[in-house]
Design an enzyme around this catalytic site. Structure first.
Site, PDB file in Angstrom:
ATOM      1  N   SER A 125       0.835  -1.204   0.000  1.00  0.00           N
ATOM      2  CA  SER A 125       0.000   0.000   0.000  1.00  0.00           C
ATOM      3  C   SER A 125       0.867   1.250   0.000  1.00  0.00           C
ATOM      4  CB  SER A 125      -0.874  -0.012   1.255  1.00  0.00           C
ATOM      5  OG  SER A 125      -1.487   1.235   1.445  1.00  0.00           O
ATOM      6  N   TYR A 150      -2.309  -1.637  10.705  1.00  0.00           N
ATOM      7  CA  TYR A 150      -2.509  -2.105   9.324  1.00  0.00           C
ATOM      8  C   TYR A 150      -1.310  -1.703   8.456  1.00  0.00           C
ATOM      9  CZ  TYR A 150      -3.882  -1.663   4.462  1.00  0.00           C
ATOM     10  OH  TYR A 150      -3.871  -1.710   3.100  1.00  0.00           O
ATOM     11  N   LYS A 154       1.923  -3.958   6.422  1.00  0.00           N
ATOM     12  CA  LYS A 154       2.393  -3.872   5.034  1.00  0.00           C
ATOM     13  C   LYS A 154       3.904  -3.631   4.983  1.00  0.00           C
ATOM     14  CE  LYS A 154      -1.555  -4.689   3.225  1.00  0.00           C
ATOM     15  NZ  LYS A 154      -1.770  -6.033   2.642  1.00  0.00           N
TER      16      LYS A 154
HETATM   17  C1  UD1 Z   1      -7.292   4.367   3.588  1.00  0.00           C
HETATM   18  C2  UD1 Z   1      -6.240   3.923   4.568  1.00  0.00           C
HETATM   19  C3  UD1 Z   1      -5.103   3.283   3.812  1.00  0.00           C
HETATM   20  C4  UD1 Z   1      -5.638   2.130   2.990  1.00  0.00           C
HETATM   21  C5  UD1 Z   1      -6.720   2.633   2.056  1.00  0.00           C
HETATM   22  C6  UD1 Z   1      -7.374   1.475   1.330  1.00  0.00           C
HETATM   23  C7  UD1 Z   1      -6.475   5.513   6.430  1.00  0.00           C
HETATM   24  C8  UD1 Z   1      -5.820   6.577   7.223  1.00  0.00           C
HETATM   25  N1  UD1 Z   1      -5.783   5.035   5.373  1.00  0.00           N
HETATM   26  O1  UD1 Z   1      -6.689   5.342   2.758  1.00  0.00           O
HETATM   27  O2  UD1 Z   1      -4.130   2.824   4.713  1.00  0.00           O
HETATM   28  O3  UD1 Z   1      -4.591   1.552   2.243  1.00  0.00           O
HETATM   29  O4  UD1 Z   1      -7.735   3.286   2.810  1.00  0.00           O
HETATM   30  O5  UD1 Z   1      -8.267   1.945   0.383  1.00  0.00           O
HETATM   31  O6  UD1 Z   1      -7.569   5.092   6.739  1.00  0.00           O
HETATM   32  N2  UD1 Z   1     -12.984  10.774   3.333  1.00  0.00           N
HETATM   33  C9  UD1 Z   1     -14.011  11.652   3.644  1.00  0.00           C
HETATM   34  N3  UD1 Z   1     -15.164  11.123   4.132  1.00  0.00           N
HETATM   35  C10 UD1 Z   1     -15.367   9.785   4.313  1.00  0.00           C
HETATM   36  C11 UD1 Z   1     -14.310   8.896   3.971  1.00  0.00           C
HETATM   37  C12 UD1 Z   1     -13.130   9.434   3.499  1.00  0.00           C
HETATM   38  O7  UD1 Z   1     -13.869  12.856   3.502  1.00  0.00           O
HETATM   39  O8  UD1 Z   1     -16.441   9.381   4.773  1.00  0.00           O
HETATM   40  C13 UD1 Z   1     -11.736  11.323   2.788  1.00  0.00           C
HETATM   41  C14 UD1 Z   1     -10.517  11.003   3.641  1.00  0.00           C
HETATM   42  O9  UD1 Z   1     -10.309  11.959   4.605  1.00  0.00           O
HETATM   43  C15 UD1 Z   1      -9.419  10.974   2.574  1.00  0.00           C
HETATM   44  C16 UD1 Z   1     -10.139  10.495   1.316  1.00  0.00           C
HETATM   45  O10 UD1 Z   1     -11.518  10.730   1.538  1.00  0.00           O
HETATM   46  O11 UD1 Z   1      -8.936  12.255   2.339  1.00  0.00           O
HETATM   47  C17 UD1 Z   1      -9.928   9.022   1.026  1.00  0.00           C
HETATM   48  O12 UD1 Z   1     -10.223   8.276   2.179  1.00  0.00           O
HETATM   49  P1  UD1 Z   1     -10.243   6.688   2.199  1.00  0.00           P
HETATM   50  O13 UD1 Z   1     -11.086   6.177   1.104  1.00  0.00           O
HETATM   51  O14 UD1 Z   1     -10.579   6.250   3.591  1.00  0.00           O
HETATM   52  O15 UD1 Z   1      -8.759   6.280   1.833  1.00  0.00           O
HETATM   53  P2  UD1 Z   1      -7.374   6.724   2.526  1.00  0.00           P
HETATM   54  O16 UD1 Z   1      -7.582   7.378   3.825  1.00  0.00           O
HETATM   55  O17 UD1 Z   1      -6.565   7.426   1.506  1.00  0.00           O
END
Ligand code: UD1
Length: 336
Positions: A125, A150, A154
């Site tokens: 990842s 997690y 990795k």
């Molecule tokens: C997350 C994990 C990462 C993992 C990946 C798998 C964390 C900190 N990281 O990445 O280790 O490999 O998922 O796909 O959890 N967001 C919102 N609202 C929401 C959900 C997300 O605003 O309800 C935003 C988050 O703040 C982020 C972006 O959307 O900026 C993407 O979030 P997400 O899909 O959870 O992925 P990551 O955080 O990048």
């Protein structure tokens, strides 16, 4: 015909990779414990490809069962997806994560070593980079201390594989995924989050479907053009194809060293608001969202420098963010 073991082959990325492998003529054996997947996926893969993969329901934490499997099936390579993947949960249950993500990996590698098997591909990842100092992120960016269990599984996983390759002469590739999204164009397989989705795209599609009241946008005070965090969202079918390229590289002995790692993303960063806009365009509906404080542990921005993967894996993404979101939306509509 080469026989490839795909662990976690009924999961989100695993199932799409099995489809691509079978379409390319590989014989696939799946191991999955069904802890975060459904057996129906096997039938869907069969419908898409016309071939039913060999399936074994095995918990890879049970060493004797892993041993028994390897005694009964001869394989030419392994693509190892099976792992726990919920960041928040990993902080509550670190030992479960280490046992599952690390224990299983060790057992698989031991079987490979003892039988002189070769060709291992590992689901890693971009989380290994943490908040990288410069963007886009290339493979020379330093590994930062993991901010979750997690993420640590990795990092440790990559180290275990690198040391095993060094000691036992096996060949492996770790693919460092950015953010996978979408579903197969047949809309027969896709992402099946357990409970309330933590990831952005399933939360968006469930909100649009009326399952969730509103999407929380976690933070609009990041140092980015619109204040929301930036990620690299890659279509799961493009990601699946990267595994095929990595496998071909190993099988044809084109790798430059025993252990290689590649960033697998699109190379384009999209903010949360960009994604919301693209989703609204793709779905033709408007999304209910509110701005909330930042989510703990989130980084500001991550997107891949894909130069190395493009060149060495002879692979590039073909699908757009809109295509990924449109497929994810069609998939969601089929669930509700
Ligand atoms: C997350 C994990 C990462 C993992 C990946 C798998 C964390 C900190 N990281 O990445 O280790 O490999 O998922 O796909 O959890 N967001 C919102 N609202 C929401 C959900 C997300 O605003 O309800 C935003 C988050 O703040 C982020 C972006 O959307 O900026 C993407 O979030 P997400 O899909 O959870 O992925 P990551 O955080 O990048």
């Amino acid at each position: 015909m080469k026989k490839i073991l795909v662990t976690g082959g009924l999961g989100f990325i695993g199932s799409h990779t099995v489809v691509e492998l079978q379409n390319a003529g590989y014989e696939v054996v799946i191991i999955d414990d069904l802890s975060n997947s459904k057996i129906d996926v096997l039938e869907k893969i069969t419908e898409i490809t016309g071939v039913q993969p060999d399936f074994h329901q095995i918990d890879l934490r049970i060493k004797e069962d892993v041993h028994r499997f390897f005694n009964s099936v001869a394989i030419d390579g392994i693509i190892h997806f099976a792992a726990f993947k919920a960041v928040g949960e990993s902080m509550q249950k670190p030992l479960d994560y280490y046992e599952n993500n690390i224990g299983s990996l060790v057992y698989l590698l031991q079987e490979m070593k003892n039988r002189a098997l070769d060709h291992f591909i590992f689901s890693s990842s971009c989380t290994v980079y943490g908040q990288a100092d410069s963007l886009p992120i290339n493979e020379n960016a330093p590994i930062k201390k993991a901010s979750s269990t997690y993420g640590n599984t990795k990092q440790i996983g990559e180290e275990i594989i690198a040391e095993s390759c060094n000691a036992y002469g096996m060949n492996a590739i770790a693919l460092r995924y950015f953010n996978p999204i979408g579903a197969h164009e047949s809309i027969k397989i896709g992402e099946l989050p357990l409970g309330v989705p933590q990831n952005l795209i399933p939360f968006i599609t469930q909100t649009a479907a009326g399952i969730r009241k509103e999407l929380s946008v976690f933070g609009n005070d990041y140092p980015t053009p619109d204040g929301t965090a930036i990620r690299d969202y890659i279509h799961v079918v493009d990601l699946a194809k990267a595994h095929l390229s990595a496998l071909t590289r190993l099988l044809h002995k084109k790798n430059n060293s025993n252990f290689e790692f590649f960033n697998v993303g699109t190379g384009t960063g999209s903010s949360v608001l960009d994604v919301i806009k693209a989703f609204e365009t793709a779905s033709g509906s408007s999304l209910n969202y509110v701005i909330k404080p930042r989510r703990e542990g989130d980084i500001t921005a991550a997107y891949a420098d894909t130069t190395l993967a493009n060149k060495e894996l002879n692979w590039k993404t073909e699908k757009s963010l809109e295509e990924g979101l449109s497929a994810a939306w069609k998939w969601q509509q089929k669930q509700s």
